[in-house]
Every structure is written in C-alpha cells, then in structure tokens.
Write a protein that holds these residues in place. Sequence first.
Motif, PDB file in Angstrom:
ATOM      1  N   LEU A   8     -11.934 -14.132  -8.900  1.00 30.01           N
ATOM      2  CA  LEU A   8     -11.525 -12.981  -8.106  1.00 30.01           C
ATOM      3  C   LEU A   8     -12.381 -12.798  -6.858  1.00 30.01           C
ATOM      4  O   LEU A   8     -11.925 -12.234  -5.868  1.00 30.01           O
ATOM      5  N   SER A  11     -11.232 -12.347  -3.147  1.00 30.64           N
ATOM      6  CA  SER A  11      -9.840 -11.921  -3.114  1.00 30.64           C
ATOM      7  C   SER A  11      -9.692 -10.419  -3.302  1.00 30.64           C
ATOM      8  O   SER A  11      -8.616  -9.869  -3.075  1.00 30.64           O
ATOM      9  N   THR A  12     -10.749  -9.762  -3.708  1.00 30.65           N
ATOM     10  CA  THR A  12     -10.670  -8.339  -4.018  1.00 30.65           C
ATOM     11  C   THR A  12     -10.259  -7.512  -2.812  1.00 30.65           C
ATOM     12  O   THR A  12      -9.423  -6.613  -2.925  1.00 30.65           O
ATOM     13  N   LEU A  15      -6.582  -7.710  -2.276  1.00 27.15           N
ATOM     14  CA  LEU A  15      -5.836  -6.938  -3.269  1.00 27.15           C
ATOM     15  C   LEU A  15      -5.870  -5.447  -2.958  1.00 27.15           C
ATOM     16  O   LEU A  15      -4.855  -4.750  -3.088  1.00 27.15           O
ATOM     17  N   ARG A  18      -3.642  -4.750  -0.076  1.00 29.38           N
ATOM     18  CA  ARG A  18      -2.242  -4.804  -0.523  1.00 29.38           C
ATOM     19  C   ARG A  18      -1.822  -3.477  -1.157  1.00 29.38           C
ATOM     20  O   ARG A  18      -0.723  -2.973  -0.905  1.00 29.38           O
ATOM     21  N   LEU A  34      -4.628  -1.456  -9.784  1.00 30.69           N
ATOM     22  CA  LEU A  34      -4.977  -2.872  -9.863  1.00 30.69           C
ATOM     23  C   LEU A  34      -4.951  -3.361 -11.306  1.00 30.69           C
ATOM     24  O   LEU A  34      -4.418  -4.436 -11.597  1.00 30.69           O
ATOM     25  N   ARG A  37      -1.103  -3.417 -12.448  1.00 31.67           N
ATOM     26  CA  ARG A  37      -0.323  -4.491 -11.828  1.00 31.67           C
ATOM     27  C   ARG A  37      -0.746  -5.877 -12.278  1.00 31.67           C
ATOM     28  O   ARG A  37       0.051  -6.809 -12.262  1.00 31.67           O
ATOM     29  N   SER A  38      -2.003  -6.021 -12.635  1.00 26.83           N
ATOM     30  CA  SER A  38      -2.508  -7.335 -13.043  1.00 26.83           C
ATOM     31  C   SER A  38      -2.480  -7.509 -14.560  1.00 26.83           C
ATOM     32  O   SER A  38      -3.027  -8.477 -15.071  1.00 26.83           O
ATOM     33  N   ARG A  92      -3.163 -13.211   3.227  1.00 22.25           N
ATOM     34  CA  ARG A  92      -2.027 -13.711   2.434  1.00 22.25           C
ATOM     35  C   ARG A  92      -1.767 -15.179   2.758  1.00 22.25           C
ATOM     36  O   ARG A  92      -1.555 -15.991   1.858  1.00 22.25           O
ATOM     37  N   TRP A  95      -4.421 -17.302   1.270  1.00 25.79           N
ATOM     38  CA  TRP A  95      -4.259 -17.389  -0.187  1.00 25.79           C
ATOM     39  C   TRP A  95      -3.133 -18.361  -0.542  1.00 25.79           C
ATOM     40  O   TRP A  95      -3.268 -19.166  -1.453  1.00 25.79           O
TER      41      TRP A  95
END
Length: 112
Positions: A8, A11-12, A15, A18, A34, A37-38, A92, A95
Amino acid sequence: MKIDKSLLTGSTGMLILRLLEEKEMYGYEMIEALEKRSDNTFTLKAGTLYPLLHSLEQSGWVTSREAEAENGRMRKYYSITKSGMNALSEKRSEWEAFSGAVNLVLGKEGTA
C-alpha cells in the motif's frame, strides 16, 4: 488471504484523493470508507491518515475547513482541489502502467 501492507505504501495518497473526488469528507469518514470499499484490506490509523492529509494539503491537492458536526463538535472536512484532480489523474495512469507491468511479469497479460 493476508496481504502485505507494504504494498500500500505510495498508493495511500491516491486512494484518499479518489475518495475525495466523490465528496468532501472528514478523517474518520475516510478511514471507514476505505475499509468498506477495500473489503477491510486497507485499514488506516488516524496517526497515518492525518500526516498524509497535511502533506496533501501542503501540496495544494486538498483543502480543509472546520464545521460543526451534528453532535455539536467541530470537525475538519477535506475536499480535493483542481490540482488534486490533476494529480489523481496522473497517479491513476502511473498505477495502471505499474499494475499492468506486474501482471505481465506474473503471466496475466489479459488483465493489464
């Protein structure tokens, strides 16, 4: 399956941006969203989230405002800026390129 949380790292911020792309949120609300959704894969502690939010704010990617919550307590709400939307778009793309390359190495060409 237990997932290595170090995956992670880096990438936090993406997220969080987002989540804020959809609506203004306060810290605990982001933590809960978070996790939900995960499917409980990503669980942030306040001690991780707030320094990240401050960093995003210093970058000009989010702004904050204080407002009184329904319970009468003051709460800090965060929202994404236009600059943050541009950063999210770039993150994005990064990623997608990264995960596509990982999938190629793992032999999952069709998922890239």
